[in-house]
Design a protein around this motif. Structure first.
Motif, PDB file in Angstrom:
ATOM      1  N   GLU A 214       6.847 -22.920 -90.447  1.00 55.20           N
ATOM      2  CA  GLU A 214       7.564 -21.720 -90.024  1.00 55.20           C
ATOM      3  C   GLU A 214       8.587 -21.389 -91.107  1.00 55.20           C
ATOM      4  O   GLU A 214       9.624 -22.058 -91.213  1.00 55.20           O
ATOM      5  CB  GLU A 214       8.267 -21.942 -88.685  1.00 55.20           C
ATOM      6  N   PRO A 215       8.310 -20.401 -91.964  1.00 51.76           N
ATOM      7  CA  PRO A 215       9.269 -20.064 -93.033  1.00 51.76           C
ATOM      8  C   PRO A 215      10.600 -19.577 -92.453  1.00 51.76           C
ATOM      9  O   PRO A 215      10.632 -18.696 -91.593  1.00 51.76           O
ATOM     10  CB  PRO A 215       8.557 -18.944 -93.798  1.00 51.76           C
ATOM     11  N   LEU A 216      11.687 -20.168 -92.913  1.00 53.85           N
ATOM     12  CA  LEU A 216      13.027 -19.742 -92.507  1.00 53.85           C
ATOM     13  C   LEU A 216      13.634 -18.774 -93.513  1.00 53.85           C
ATOM     14  O   LEU A 216      14.251 -17.780 -93.136  1.00 53.85           O
ATOM     15  CB  LEU A 216      13.942 -20.965 -92.344  1.00 53.85           C
ATOM     16  N   LEU A 217      13.464 -19.082 -94.802  1.00 53.24           N
ATOM     17  CA  LEU A 217      14.009 -18.231 -95.857  1.00 53.24           C
ATOM     18  C   LEU A 217      13.208 -18.468 -97.124  1.00 53.24           C
ATOM     19  O   LEU A 217      12.930 -19.610 -97.490  1.00 53.24           O
ATOM     20  CB  LEU A 217      15.485 -18.558 -96.088  1.00 53.24           C
ATOM     21  N   SER A 218      12.832 -17.375 -97.805  1.00 52.68           N
ATOM     22  CA  SER A 218      12.079 -17.464 -99.057  1.00 52.68           C
ATOM     23  C   SER A 218      12.676 -16.465-100.035  1.00 52.68           C
ATOM     24  O   SER A 218      12.705 -15.267 -99.742  1.00 52.68           O
ATOM     25  CB  SER A 218      10.591 -17.143 -98.829  1.00 52.68           C
ATOM     26  N   VAL A 219      13.148 -16.958-101.179  1.00 47.31           N
ATOM     27  CA  VAL A 219      13.827 -16.072-102.126  1.00 47.31           C
ATOM     28  C   VAL A 219      13.277 -16.262-103.526  1.00 47.31           C
ATOM     29  O   VAL A 219      12.886 -17.366-103.923  1.00 47.31           O
ATOM     30  CB  VAL A 219      15.356 -16.315-102.131  1.00 47.31           C
ATOM     31  N   SER A 220      13.251 -15.171-104.269  1.00 49.38           N
ATOM     32  CA  SER A 220      12.918 -15.178-105.685  1.00 49.38           C
ATOM     33  C   SER A 220      14.197 -14.850-106.442  1.00 49.38           C
ATOM     34  O   SER A 220      14.751 -13.753-106.301  1.00 49.38           O
ATOM     35  CB  SER A 220      11.834 -14.135-105.987  1.00 49.38           C
ATOM     36  N   VAL A 221      14.674 -15.826-107.226  1.00 51.72           N
ATOM     37  CA  VAL A 221      15.966 -15.689-107.889  1.00 51.72           C
ATOM     38  C   VAL A 221      15.842 -16.156-109.338  1.00 51.72           C
ATOM     39  O   VAL A 221      15.227 -17.198-109.604  1.00 51.72           O
ATOM     40  CB  VAL A 221      17.051 -16.526-107.178  1.00 51.72           C
ATOM     41  N   ASP A 222      16.428 -15.391-110.255  1.00 47.69           N
ATOM     42  CA  ASP A 222      16.471 -15.772-111.667  1.00 47.69           C
ATOM     43  C   ASP A 222      15.081 -16.142-112.167  1.00 47.69           C
ATOM     44  O   ASP A 222      14.187 -15.322-112.157  1.00 47.69           O
ATOM     45  CB  ASP A 222      17.459 -16.929-111.875  1.00 47.69           C
TER      46      ASP A 222
ATOM     47  N   PRO B 212       5.255 -13.114 -91.956  1.00 47.86           N
ATOM     48  CA  PRO B 212       6.642 -12.975 -92.443  1.00 47.86           C
ATOM     49  C   PRO B 212       7.090 -14.211 -93.215  1.00 47.86           C
ATOM     50  O   PRO B 212       6.727 -15.350 -92.879  1.00 47.86           O
ATOM     51  CB  PRO B 212       7.453 -12.799 -91.152  1.00 47.86           C
ATOM     52  N   ILE B 213       7.895 -14.004 -94.244  1.00 45.62           N
ATOM     53  CA  ILE B 213       8.361 -15.106 -95.085  1.00 45.62           C
ATOM     54  C   ILE B 213       9.808 -15.480 -94.783  1.00 45.62           C
ATOM     55  O   ILE B 213      10.372 -16.360 -95.444  1.00 45.62           O
ATOM     56  CB  ILE B 213       8.205 -14.758 -96.583  1.00 45.62           C
ATOM     57  N   HIS B 214      10.422 -14.814 -93.797  1.00 43.43           N
ATOM     58  CA  HIS B 214      11.781 -15.135 -93.384  1.00 43.43           C
ATOM     59  C   HIS B 214      11.851 -15.204 -91.860  1.00 43.43           C
ATOM     60  O   HIS B 214      11.077 -14.551 -91.158  1.00 43.43           O
ATOM     61  CB  HIS B 214      12.797 -14.079 -93.850  1.00 43.43           C
ATOM     62  N   ASP B 215      12.794 -15.982 -91.364  1.00 41.68           N
ATOM     63  CA  ASP B 215      13.180 -15.958 -89.955  1.00 41.68           C
ATOM     64  C   ASP B 215      14.519 -15.231 -89.895  1.00 41.68           C
ATOM     65  O   ASP B 215      15.563 -15.806 -90.218  1.00 41.68           O
ATOM     66  CB  ASP B 215      13.302 -17.384 -89.410  1.00 41.68           C
ATOM     67  N   ILE B 216      14.485 -13.962 -89.510  1.00 43.41           N
ATOM     68  CA  ILE B 216      15.671 -13.121 -89.602  1.00 43.41           C
ATOM     69  C   ILE B 216      16.817 -13.654 -88.751  1.00 43.41           C
ATOM     70  O   ILE B 216      17.984 -13.600 -89.165  1.00 43.41           O
ATOM     71  CB  ILE B 216      15.327 -11.671 -89.203  1.00 43.41           C
ATOM     72  N   THR B 217      16.525 -14.189 -87.586  1.00 46.19           N
ATOM     73  CA  THR B 217      17.585 -14.743 -86.747  1.00 46.19           C
ATOM     74  C   THR B 217      18.308 -15.871 -87.463  1.00 46.19           C
ATOM     75  O   THR B 217      19.549 -15.937 -87.464  1.00 46.19           O
ATOM     76  CB  THR B 217      16.993 -15.255 -85.416  1.00 46.19           C
ATOM     77  N   PHE B 218      17.550 -16.751 -88.095  1.00 46.03           N
ATOM     78  CA  PHE B 218      18.157 -17.858 -88.830  1.00 46.03           C
ATOM     79  C   PHE B 218      18.919 -17.346 -90.046  1.00 46.03           C
ATOM     80  O   PHE B 218      20.032 -17.820 -90.337  1.00 46.03           O
ATOM     81  CB  PHE B 218      17.076 -18.849 -89.260  1.00 46.03           C
ATOM     82  N   VAL B 219      18.347 -16.390 -90.773  1.00 43.47           N
ATOM     83  CA  VAL B 219      19.012 -15.846 -91.960  1.00 43.47           C
ATOM     84  C   VAL B 219      20.338 -15.195 -91.583  1.00 43.47           C
ATOM     85  O   VAL B 219      21.344 -15.336 -92.290  1.00 43.47           O
ATOM     86  CB  VAL B 219      18.094 -14.832 -92.677  1.00 43.47           C
TER      87      VAL B 219
END
Length: 501
Positions: free
Chosen positions: A275-283, A364-371
């Motif tokens: 269950e993806p909670l947060l997925s980010v592309s940074v730098d 979905p790649i994020h869990d908005i409630t958790f984010v």
């Protein structure tokens, strides 16, 4: 810079967060200050994860500088409506307080060992900076295992744990990371949090990681091999992650979906799912935080969560083809093969051929409630991290993304395809909204457009824009044509001169 480096008696001290890390000499410092954002974000995510998990165990965590947010609510009484100020707390903590008479809860503070707390593993710890920061900044931890295969690194980890007075929580380990995790596959030996931040690809460790994390535990994975995941070497990407990457404008989000696909596929072998909670592309890297659970019935949905990708090499239009299909039949689900393909032999918009990529994670790649919980905690305690402002910006953008729309188009690319000047993002988004479609930006790309509008609608809008600005386009085409004629004339004169001489 956001960090401080001191040199004393041939030793280098690097300070980040609350940690002070010793290095033998300046030449042996493997410290990357750009990754401070990564470490800060990880601390913020694990804090909220610990808050949720430990609330179920009767433990409440205390964060230095964090205060209960005071909000005004309307509460009805017998005599009328009265404004009351109440402190807003997470639902699990409120439930704990309501059950306080029935069950006592424990308070966990930073730097203290909590017997009911989380067990954390950093598989590739290097200097141990990340683990030391966990011990100094995260409450509710039972133990931290900082592992590295290098003998020098393991000795440095132990030294830094002693220097920061966290040896009671942090233990150094010198072993192969995969073996550490494989030996922790038993239910009682599993880790609640596993953090993998390798120099390159994490693919050799994923199989062990999905087995060694506890039920509902957290996996934190970093990928820095972006050249492979962004389409420069699709065959290499397939050998590592089981997915073919392709060159495209949405390559950064595709990279996130490739690693999520790989994690889910490996977890499914052991009747587990993510269950993806947060997925980010940074730098220069991507970072994913996923919860791992067990369930044979849910694992059956895995095929319908993955999709193949058809990408037009001409105009960049893309289509997704789910790998599986599921239908609800009363209390049961029926699974079958998906039908396709969703495209013809050539692109309906420009006539060019399609590339086939994937499979990728299509959910979905994020869990908005958790984010939102993480965002609220960071914004409510801005002095906790040096990169708090950037974390707030990235997470705010994440919460505004359309969660059910995979990938995105880039406005600059749409305009360059038809050789016209680029409309403003506000104009383009307004056109989509007035047409009845949803639209959002993406944290992964500056000029990204995520929308549920089909590709033909996007191209209709671009064509309308070109029609309204045809004079500029016509003038630009005339200039290009004249320049080409001038170049051909000069080339002919040069060839004639060369033949004469």
């Amino acid at each position: 810079p956001h960090y401080r480096t001191q040199f004393c008696l041939q030793k280098t001290v690097v300070r980040e967060g609350k940690a002070a890390i010793l290095f033998p000499s300046a030449n042996e410092v493997f410290y990357n200050p750009v990754q401070e954002f990564n470490r800060d974000l990880t601390c913020a995510v694990i804090t909220e994860f610990a808050r949720e998990q430990l609330a179920q165990r009767g433990v409440r965590i205390l964060i230095p500088g964090e205060k209960d947010r005071v909000v005004v609510r309307l509460s009805k009484e017998k005599n009328g409506n009265v404004d009351q100020e109440t402190s807003e707390q997470p639902e699990n903590e409120q439930q704990m307080e309501e059950e306080g008479d029935k069950k006592e809860f424990i308070t966990a503070s930073v730097g203290e060992r909590c017997e009911q707390g989380l067990r954390v593993l950093e598989g590739l710890a290097a200097s141990g900076l990340r683990s030391v920061r966990f011990a100094l900044e995260l409450p509710g931890l039972k133990s931290i295992t900082a592992n590295d295969y290098s003998a020098k690194a393991a000795a440095l980890i132990a030294r830094n744990a002693q220097h920061n007075n966290v040896s009671h929580i942090l233990q150094a380990s010198q072993r192969d990371a995969s073996m550490v995790m494989y030996e922790a596959r038993g239910r009682k030996e599993r880790y609640d949090v596993i953090d993998l931040d390798p120099y390159g690809s994490p693919s050799p460790f994923l199989d062990a990681a999905v087995q060694a994390v506890s039920e509902g535990g957290l996996l934190c994975i970093t990928c820095t091999d972006m050249a492979v995941m962004a389409g420069n070497s699709g065959e290499t990407c397939y050998s590592k992650y089981g997915s073919v990457s392709i060159k495209s404008k949405y390559c950064h989000e595709m990279a996130l979906r490739i690693i999520l696909h790989s994690l889910d596929q490996r977890a499914a072998v052991y009747q587990r799912y993510i269950e993806p909670l947060l997925s980010v592309s940074v730098d220069f890297y991507i970072r994913v935080f996923v919860r791992v659970k067990t369930g044979q019935a849910v694992v059956k949905n895995s095929a319908s969560k993955q999709a193949l990708l058809y990408n037009c090499v001409g105009c960049g239009a893309f289509h997704l083809q789910r790998m599986g299909k599921k239908m609800s039949q009363g209390k049961h689900m029926k699974y079958s093969a998906a039908t396709g393909p969703p495209v013809g032999p050539s692109c309906e918009h420009c006539g060019q051929r399609h590339q086939l990529g994937g499979p990728i994670w299509a959910e979905p790649i994020h869990d908005i409630t958790f984010v939102q919980k993480v965002l609220g905690a960071v914004s409510g305690n801005p002095t906790r991290f040096r990169t708090s402002k950037r974390i707030e910006g990235v997470l705010s953008m994440v919460t505004e993304e359309l969660q059910d729309i995979p990938l995105y188009y880039v406005l600059d690319h749409l305009s360059s395809t038809v050789h016209c000047n680029t409309p403003s993002m506000l104009q383009f988004r307004s056109a989509l909204l007035h047409a009845g479609y949803r639209v959002s930006l993406s944290h992964a790309c500056k000029n990204a457009v995520k929308s549920d509008a089909p590709a033909e609608v996007l191209w209709d809008i671009i064509r309308c824009w070109v029609s309204d600005h045809h004079t500029l386009l016509k003038g630009w085409l005339i200039e290009i044509s004249l320049f080409k004629r001038y170049c051909l004339l000069k080339l002919r004169q040069f060839n004639a001169y060369k033949n004469v001489s």
